[in-house]
Scaffold this active site. Structure first.
Site, PDB file in Angstrom:
ATOM      1  N   PHE A 174      -0.580 103.512 -65.228  1.00  0.00           N
ATOM      2  CA  PHE A 174      -1.481 104.075 -66.269  1.00  0.00           C
ATOM      3  C   PHE A 174      -1.707 103.000 -67.238  1.00  0.00           C
ATOM      4  O   PHE A 174      -0.902 102.277 -67.651  1.00  0.00           O
ATOM      5  CB  PHE A 174      -0.382 105.076 -67.140  1.00  0.00           C
ATOM      6  CG  PHE A 174      -1.347 105.820 -68.223  1.00  0.00           C
ATOM      7  CD1 PHE A 174      -1.854 106.894 -67.865  1.00  0.00           C
ATOM      8  CD2 PHE A 174      -1.413 105.211 -69.457  1.00  0.00           C
ATOM      9  CE1 PHE A 174      -2.774 107.550 -68.807  1.00  0.00           C
ATOM     10  CE2 PHE A 174      -2.445 105.897 -70.333  1.00  0.00           C
ATOM     11  CZ  PHE A 174      -2.809 106.857 -70.141  1.00  0.00           C
TER      12      PHE A 174
ATOM     13  N   THR B 251     -17.380  95.867 -84.041  1.00  0.00           N
ATOM     14  CA  THR B 251     -17.558  95.702 -85.423  1.00  0.00           C
ATOM     15  C   THR B 251     -16.041  95.669 -86.053  1.00  0.00           C
ATOM     16  O   THR B 251     -16.138  94.585 -86.706  1.00  0.00           O
ATOM     17  CB  THR B 251     -17.977  97.286 -86.015  1.00  0.00           C
ATOM     18  OG1 THR B 251     -19.341  97.281 -85.607  1.00  0.00           O
ATOM     19  CG2 THR B 251     -18.122  97.285 -87.794  1.00  0.00           C
TER      20      THR B 251
ATOM     21  N   LYS C 140       0.927 100.593 -79.104  1.00  0.00           N
ATOM     22  CA  LYS C 140       2.239 101.759 -79.340  1.00  0.00           C
ATOM     23  C   LYS C 140       3.155 101.126 -80.682  1.00  0.00           C
ATOM     24  O   LYS C 140       2.904 101.079 -81.697  1.00  0.00           O
ATOM     25  CB  LYS C 140       2.733 102.050 -78.254  1.00  0.00           C
ATOM     26  CG  LYS C 140       2.164 102.993 -77.096  1.00  0.00           C
ATOM     27  CD  LYS C 140       2.895 103.591 -76.133  1.00  0.00           C
ATOM     28  CE  LYS C 140       2.049 104.438 -75.242  1.00  0.00           C
ATOM     29  NZ  LYS C 140       2.219 105.765 -75.481  1.00  0.00           N
TER      30      LYS C 140
ATOM     31  N   ASP D  47       0.562  94.687 -68.890  1.00  0.00           N
ATOM     32  CA  ASP D  47       0.343  95.785 -69.756  1.00  0.00           C
ATOM     33  C   ASP D  47       1.603  96.224 -70.446  1.00  0.00           C
ATOM     34  O   ASP D  47       2.362  97.060 -69.945  1.00  0.00           O
ATOM     35  CB  ASP D  47      -0.237  97.027 -69.108  1.00  0.00           C
ATOM     36  CG  ASP D  47      -0.616  98.029 -70.048  1.00  0.00           C
ATOM     37  OD1 ASP D  47       0.039  98.117 -70.846  1.00  0.00           O
ATOM     38  OD2 ASP D  47      -1.453  99.085 -69.429  1.00  0.00           O
TER      39      ASP D  47
END
Lengths: 508, 508
Positions: A230, A392, A367, A336
């Site tokens: 994931f 931005t 997280k 990750d």
């Protein structure tokens, strides 16, 4: 002033509970006592003396107040994935409160994203600071107009805890865009190599075809991820996510390769040879895909522990092998750490468990950091021209300031090594339960990985549901796993409450 | 308490300027006086009496302090796109300050994302509230554990200003993921129709192929966007972005279609027939692509004014035509109001200028809202099962609380109609300059669109650079456009300063 206010704020729960006219149902008398009398916690000092002494269940969950509020919310906001409505101003430490006066021990912690407890006083103080106020109301376009304190916010915060060997950061907003910007950096790096270096200009063909979404400007390259991985749910990250069909159905995806992830057999010590073989096969699969996939991978992305996919672990040797393989083939290695990072595995970053010879090329985070981004070290990973990696906001200084306060709190309470210790205690406790209730706590995993512990339950969804009725909020992952994701301030006396609750669930 | 603190905070700039031992160079004596004596502002009351009276330039930009700080920052954070280092705690209202004591009138406003001024007192108060503190430090996984005040935060904030006909919202973090989640909703909606409705289960083939990133589970469908459009820079949004090669080079993209965007000729009143023809051709191109593209579009996404792509406008008739066409072909119509939304065009949402018979299917927003997401009305746009449109944070209540305060401030000062008025004044002022300096202010556009005004400059990059030396921060878009993006609190006396500065630039 802020600290006075904070102090005033921290009292309500305890006061409310003791003054409540209806005597709340307390499930854990011994644990409740433990908070005040340290002998019964084995001498352990509670981090937050004002934390509730134990769960309080006043109604079924959802209770009448929650039901009313959810019906109201559903008119404007999809509530079908709602687990529980919360009252955060009454939530404190490891405990989440709801509008019906229920107070649960929370070992799910907002899908593993609350690091140092609800209404943490240190964070509360940071939240009410003038620096935070300015960051909130004067949000910069960070790539164009960073504030003069941005370097200092980075150095005393995000970069203070940078993984060894990685001293740069590109900041983002959440796990998905942290991964996707890391992927973008990988593609740009690869094409730069193919062109012959940073100094080589884009060809006319590159420029024209990129605007048509065609190769070579939009290259036929890929990111290699693993089955049951994931990495997020936007279009690029979702193309590397292989957790569940419900995450992927009906969304166009890039035809990127997925390698086998080793599915280890438990208990590990009884399956050493078999697991070694499975990991070797997985590595061979990675190499095969790097060599043969029709969209050549420019990076391999992997979670230290596959989290959403069911808490799938692999050995340090496997990850060392991945590092070696990716180096051999000049492919980047992206770790990750969105869910595993920031202390929960008993190291600040889970990949520290691997003792790699050279660091990953990029490490993504979010997280528990409450902000996001990717760390890197190799200067080649800064694209050769400005505005190639840009947007931005490029992150959020307000959230970076919060992460700095989180880091302070982690250091103040020495929470990483604390979590390693309490994780062992929790693991051993569940191992005991597994012996006592055969078939109920299967494939227990996460030994030596702090509190990042999971097991398979034969009736997982029922298990999670019942947990609430005995005062605990627990999450699942994959098809059968009960995943424990307590906060870093989870202590032995909380562990006792959790173990007692889990025993009640399987006994009922 | 917060308001006292706020009041104390608002003084520093004015005080510092007047007490400065070095007399700061003031460029705009008349405008400076204007703030205090309303007659010279035509009787206009300043919204913030403590705002600096005018720009102050003490050093070249970057000055010595900025240079030192940028060099330090660059060690850990790519600064090659840096425009100007800012000191936000000293920035106030329309004025951005830097570490060297320079204070510029800011009509770029963080790439059009500051709505009601730096250090706005109303926002400052909201930032220091207990509700904000709790939202910051107790960040929920909104889809699972929303707070009991989430419905109220939505209704009194984000949804209070929902576009007519759209009463639902899916919240996100920034423009890119707002667009990408809207695209995901569009794909799910389309496949649901193809399957025969929400009640029809996914086929085994859908399920299996989705996990392989293959059709039909990962469908061969597309989002149609326009040439020179900008919709973000993650993988899905970037596939619809067609602004500049530097945004797209080396990033894999979906082979989605791009339609011609009408390139209008200015002045509009002298090119009516030609522009009508160009718009009709663009609509025909859209229809052709809907009917023939090998990846059928399930949605058309368009900006009311193409912003990054160079401030390209089209007429209400064109957008009405798009609405008609998309309805005819059962394709969704997504309006990307990330840059145009929240008042700057003299309407709260720019698409209100179009007087559509039926609303867009989705409207995406971010930037000045300081939060993000997409509005929708059709219940079919809620996917048929939970967890299909989901991620850990799904937005940020802290930023939603800030948007609520922004809305309060917009209402308190009636800033939308104010911006319509001051926009006319600004437009007319530039039209005068254009007459006076032929060839310097070309293709002036944005008449009747509030302050969302742009023109082409023959030496654009030089124009922007010089602007700083005369005390104004201005941005560009596309290849030649000077884009004006003042905040909603930009008034006539600021306009006079800006016009005077622009005249200086072209005269020098």
């Amino acid at each position: 002033m802020a600290s006075l206010r904070a102090a005033a704020r921290l009292r309500p729960i305890a006061t409310r509970l003791s003054q409540s006219s209806v005597q709340p149902q307390r499930f854990y008398a011994s644990a409740a006592a433990a908070v005040k009398s340290s002998p019964s916690t084995g001498g352990e000092q509670p981090f937050f003396p004002d934390e509730p002494a134990g769960p309080v269940i006043k109604t079924a969950i959802p209770g009448p107040e929650s039901k009313k509020a959810v019906a109201e919310l559903d008119k404007v906001f999809d509530t079908r994935s709602l687990n529980m409505l919360a009252d955060y101003q009454k939530s404190f430490g490891n405990y989440i409160a709801d509008p019906d006066g229920n107070v649960l021990l929370d070992v799910y912690a907002q899908i593993a994203s609350i690091p140092v407890g609800y209404s943490n006083p240190t964070l509360h103080k940071a939240a009410l600071s003038e620096q935070m106020a300015s960051a909130l109301i004067n949000r910069p376009a960070l790539g164009n107009f960073p504030s003069n304190d941005w370097a200092s916010i980075l150095k005393t915060g995000i970069l203070k805890v940078a993984p060894k060997g990685l001293d740069q950061v590109f900041t983002a907003m959440a796990g998905s865009d942290a991964n996707e910007t890391a992927y973008k950096a990988a593609f740009m790096w690869r094409r730069q190599h193919e062109r012959g270096g940073a100094h080589v200009e884009f060809s006319e063909e590159d420029i024209v075809s990129s605007m048509l979404n065609q190769a070579p400007g939009a290259p036929q390259l890929s990111i290699l991820s693993f089955k049951t991985a994931f990495h997020g749910r936007l279009f690029g990250s979702l193309s590397t996510t292989r957790s569940k069909p419900i995450h992927k159905l009906d969304i166009p995806a890039f035809d990127w390769p997925q390698a086998t992830f080793p599915l280890l057999k438990y208990p590990l010590e009884e399956n050493t040879e078999e697991n070694k073989r499975v990991e070797a096969e997985a590595l061979a699969d990675v190499e095969r895909l790097i060599e043969t996939h029709h969209l050549p991978p420019c990076a391999v992305v992997v979670e230290p522990i596959q989290s959403e996919g069911g808490d799938n672990h692999a050995s340090p040797a496997f990850f060392q092998g991945l590092r070696t393989l990716t180096k051999k083939h000049n492919v980047l290695f992206i770790v990750d750490e969105v869910q595993t990072g920031v202390g929960a595995t008993g190291k600040f970053w889970a990949h520290e468990h691997w003792n790699l010879d050279s660091p990953p090329d990029m490490v993504t985070f979010s997280k528990k950091a409450q902000t996001a981004g990717y760390y890197f070290g190799n200067p080649e990973l800064r694209p050769n021209k400005p505005y190639r990696q840009f947007n931005t906001w490029m992150g959020d200084p307000a959230r970076a300031i919060l992460f700095r306060a989180i880091i302070e709190e982690i250091e103040r309470l020495d929470l990483v090594s604390h979590t390693a210790r309490v994780g062992d205690y929790l693991y051993n406790g569940i191992a005991e339960l597994a012996k006592k209730y055969p078939g109920e706590f299967n494939n227990l995993r996460g030994k030596g990985q702090g509190t990042f512990i999971a097991f398979d339950s034969p009736r997982r969804d029922e298990f999670l549901k019942k947990a609430k009725s005995v005062g605990v909020n627990i999450g699942g992952s994959g098809a059968n796993a009960v995943r424990l994701r307590p906060m870093l301030i989870f202590q032995k006396h909380h562990t006792d409450i959790l173990l007692e609750a889990m025993e009640k669930i399987v006994k009922s």
